[in-house]
Design an enzyme around this catalytic site. Structure first.
Site, PDB file in Angstrom:
ATOM      1  N   HIS A 115      -3.524   8.699   4.918  1.00  0.00           N
ATOM      2  CA  HIS A 115      -3.937   8.962   6.289  1.00  0.00           C
ATOM      3  C   HIS A 115      -5.429   9.208   6.381  1.00  0.00           C
ATOM      4  CE1 HIS A 115       0.366   9.481   6.382  1.00  0.00           C
ATOM      5  NE2 HIS A 115       0.325   9.378   7.688  1.00  0.00           N
ATOM      6  N   GLU A 127       3.938  -2.152  13.562  1.00  0.00           N
ATOM      7  CA  GLU A 127       2.532  -2.534  13.746  1.00  0.00           C
ATOM      8  C   GLU A 127       2.298  -4.029  13.640  1.00  0.00           C
ATOM      9  OE1 GLU A 127       3.458  -0.025  11.993  1.00  0.00           O
ATOM     10  OE2 GLU A 127       2.455   1.695  12.872  1.00  0.00           O
TER      11      GLU A 127
END
Lengths: 331, 424
Positions: free
Chosen positions: A134, A65
């Site tokens: 998450h 990322e």
């Protein structure tokens, strides 16, 4: 009068439609993210794109990322318009340096020489027992970075409109989607449209109280509104959509009408969007308020896995009803 | 002969401390009085046979001059390296000399401006490393991209930025290249494809990959040089960017200006492997003497050819040295010995090297070079004075350029009364 032609689709299809139209319109628009190409996107937003646009314009990245966000920013500097997909927004925390230092600030620190027309999007928010890592809500982390625009979509209509507007915008835009809203169904116009990035959306006009919300909490609010209307209240519901900057005009007009405000958000209580919004409203509309501004946010806890606990973390419709009754007085 | 006296003193002290290490080996930090002094000079002098200070050159009848590149190129995954001889002429040599001297004088002037508090914050000086910037410009054009970290003054000047713009930016004036809002670490030159000037270590490889991605996307016949330092060599995002660039065959030259110190930490204290050009098993690399402008130029030429032939990224390691400390807040002598710094100046100074060739080939007399030096010094002083006279950016600049002009909206921060941004 001819009827407006409409077609029905799900939220993720609306996002896909918006993205696809922009990619057809402008060859500089490209998608960068994990599993966006061959796999079609983890939430199917880019399904079919790599066959249509080629694997260079729909780039499957390694799990990196920090660097692929940095790469997208560098590419945007040269004039491309990359759309970076965080498979889950929370993973973009690994790219925080790139987003905060490089993306947001470059237009300023270069004295206006460079722009970064990048869109960073992905699903976030509390899902169904996905666990703490998450279930991140990144809007509170990025809200103080100058130079970024932030929008949150909540319906297929505004998802498509905001996606298109974000891609066309010259500033870096973070588009917050919600994991649990991807299967929302709605009829949207056939003809082309965009939504204004900086505008809030009037969901239900009313007179008693202004309820400001965004993303998934909009649905908890509308659900609570049914109960409230039964009990004789007339809430005005506004989906603020633009998290940075706030649409203080729409919000202000509403406050001047109702004189009471309740903010309902999914962000953490500490340092959330609600905290900033509360402060902004108080600063500007103090004289219009008949009482304190209420703010319902998620609890300051890592989202627990266990179902009942997860429900307690997030604002529920009955809490919204109680809050409105407290602010407006019993009817 | 002060140098040799103090050298003898230290040598004697070293012996008395019982240092077993031969000066030829890299000095390791030891507890006690020498705990922060490291002998570096001899390590490189072992490679320098003294030829650098008297480079061999040969002038042909046509006026072209062949200059020898004494230090061999180290190659990784490359079948052949650049030639160890480069061809130049009087015009080029004088330009190279002038360009490097301008950088040198500008950095010295910046040092003084910082000490008189006209430059504040952080100031990372480039003197000693001039050969990398000027050597790069020998091979790359202004259509190629260059991006570097915070030690960017020399690169900015190499890319065609003026000394006046540089000093203005350093002093925070509106005539600076970023309107005074960037500062020392954020210099840019859009027109000549210089993309900054970045403060966070390790941030340039991913951004550079993005610039190269843009070039490949638009099928441009150009390359990107992403420059970083030995300190950034251990950043995770560098490894990530290397993989991305190699995976997608991006025209990226990963340039590492290895001056052997990450601020106060010598490379052997931070890196298991102290070379960088050969770290990646799937990206070729070349290591060059970063104090020799011709070596750097030849290495960049090879790298540009490599990238343009579609072979993907390549690493260029420039073995260089900074005379100043890491920044103006760092004297640079607590972790390096003064002998080492002096030794570098005497044996490997990039400008001295070129001066010697010019004198040897009788392209200019000593007097003429001295006059040139004086003229450069004068121009730099003038630029400095002009920058000092320039205005600071006005209050309206505080909120300008946060967002790009767009919808005619007024954007306010939380504090609606004070932080207003006009988006128009």
């Amino acid at each position: 009068m001819p009827r407006l032609l409409r077609h029905e689709l799900l939220m993720f299809e609306a996002l896909r439609e918006g993205l696809g139209e922009e990619m057809e319109r402008d060859p500089n628009v490209c998608v960068i993210g994990e599993d966006v190409g061959d796999y079609g996107g983890s939430y199917k937003v880019t399904k079919g794109f790599s066959e249509k646009f080629g694997s260079w314009r729909v780039l499957d990245t390694p799990i990196a990322e920090n660097s692929f966000t940095g790469m997208a920013i560098g590419a945007a500097m040269t004039g491309l318009r990359p759309v970076v997909e965080g498979m889950n927004m929370g993973f973009l925390l690994l790219a925080y340096n790139q987003i905060a230092n490089n993306c947001g600030m470059l237009h300023y620190t270069s004295g206006g020489q460079f722009t970064i027309p990048v869109v960073i999007r992905g699903p976030g928010g509390v899902g169904r027992q996905l666990g703490a890592e998450h279930s991140q809500r990144l809007e509170s982390y990025f809200q103080s970075v100058p130079g970024l625009q932030m929008v949150a979509c909540s319906t297929p209509y505004n998802a498509k409109g905001l996606m298109k507007a974000a891609i066309r915008c010259e500033n870096p835009v973070i588009l917050y989607e919600h994991v649990l809203l991807y299967n929302l169904k709605e009829k949207i116009p056939d003809e082309e449209y965009t939504c204004c990035l900086e505008e809030a959306e009037m969901v239900r006009p009313g007179t008693d109280i202004t309820i400001l919300t965004y993303s998934r909490m909009r649905y908890h609010v509308t659900q609570a509104a049914k109960t409230l209307v039964d009990r004789g209240y007339d809430p005005e519901i506004i989906d603020i959509r633009s998290l940075k900057p706030f649409d203080m005009y729409t919000i202000g007009e509403s406050v001047k009408k109702t004189h009471r405000v309740l903010i309902v958000e999914e962000c953490m209580r500490t340092g959330g969007i609600g905290a900033s919004l509360r402060s902004a409203i108080m600063e500007s509309f103090w004289d219009e308020l008949d009482g304190p501004i209420g703010c319902l946010s998620s609890q300051d806890v890592p989202t627990p896995y266990s179902g009942p606990l997860e429900e307690l973390t997030v604002v529920q419709p009955h809490q919204i009803v109680t809050a409105v009754e407290n602010l407006c007085g019993k009817k | 002969m002060n140098g040799s006296k103090s050298m003898l003193k230290l040598a004697a002290a070293a012996l008395s401390k019982g240092l077993q290490e031969s000066p030829l080996k890299s000095g390791l930090a030891e507890k006690g009085n020498f705990c922060r002094t490291v002998f570096l000079t001899r390590r490189y002098s072992a490679e320098c046979s003294g030829k650098e200070t008297n480079p061999t050159s040969k002038k042909s009848d046509s006026g072209e001059i062949d200059v020898e590149i004494p230090v061999k190129f180290d190659l990784h995954l490359l079948e052949s390296g650049p030639s160890q001889v480069t061809t130049t002429n009087k015009e080029e040599l004088m330009k190279i000399y002038t360009d490097m001297q301008i950088i040198r004088r500008a950095e010295i002037a910046a040092d003084m401006l910082f000490k008189s508090q006209m430059i504040r914050g952080f100031c990372h000086l480039y003197d000693g490393q001039e050969a990398v910037s000027v050597g790069l410009e020998r091979a790359l054009s202004y259509d190629d991209n260059v991006i570097t970290a915070y030690r960017d003054h020399g690169i900015f000047l190499g890319r065609g930025g003026t000394v006046f713009e540089l000093f203005s930016e350093l002093m925070g004036k509106r005539t600076g290249c970023a309107l005074g809002k960037g500062g020392s670490m954020h210099l840019y030159h859009r027109e000549h494809n210089f993309w900054g000037g970045w403060g966070i270590v390790g941030t340039t490889p991913p951004l550079g990959a993005g610039l190269a991605f843009g070039q490949k996307y638009e099928k441009k016949p150009n390359v990107t040089a992403a420059i970083y330092g030995d300190g950034a060599g251990n950043q995770g995002q560098l490894f990530e960017a290397q993989n991305l660039a190699a995976l997608w065959n991006l025209p990226l030259i990963l340039v590492i200006e290895n001056n052997h110190f990450g601020m106060g930490t010598a490379e052997w204290r931070s890196s298991k492997k102290t070379t960088h050009y050969d770290r990646v098993s799937y990206i070729p690399g070349i290591k060059t003497d970063g104090m020799d402008v011709f070596a750097v130029g030849e290495a960049f030429k090879l790298c540009k050819e490599h990238c343009l032939s579609g072979k993907g990224p390549i690493t260029l390691e420039a073995d260089t040295y900074r005379y100043h400390g890491h920044s103006m807040s760092d004297p640079g002598s607590t972790y390096r010995s003064r002998q080492e710094i002096q030794g570098m100046r005497q044996e490997r100074d990039p400008i001295e090297r070129v001066r010697k060739i010019i004198l040897k080939e009788e392209l200019a007399t000593n007097e003429e070079l001295k006059d040139l030096d004086k003229q450069i010094r004068h121009e730099v002083d003038e630029a400095s004075a002009k920058a000092r006279e320039a205005e600071f950016p006005g209050e309206e600049e505080l909120f300008a350029n946060i967002y790009k002009a767009d919808s005619g909206l007024i954007v306010t921060g939380c504090d609606r009364k004070h932080s207003k941004v006009q988006m128009s």
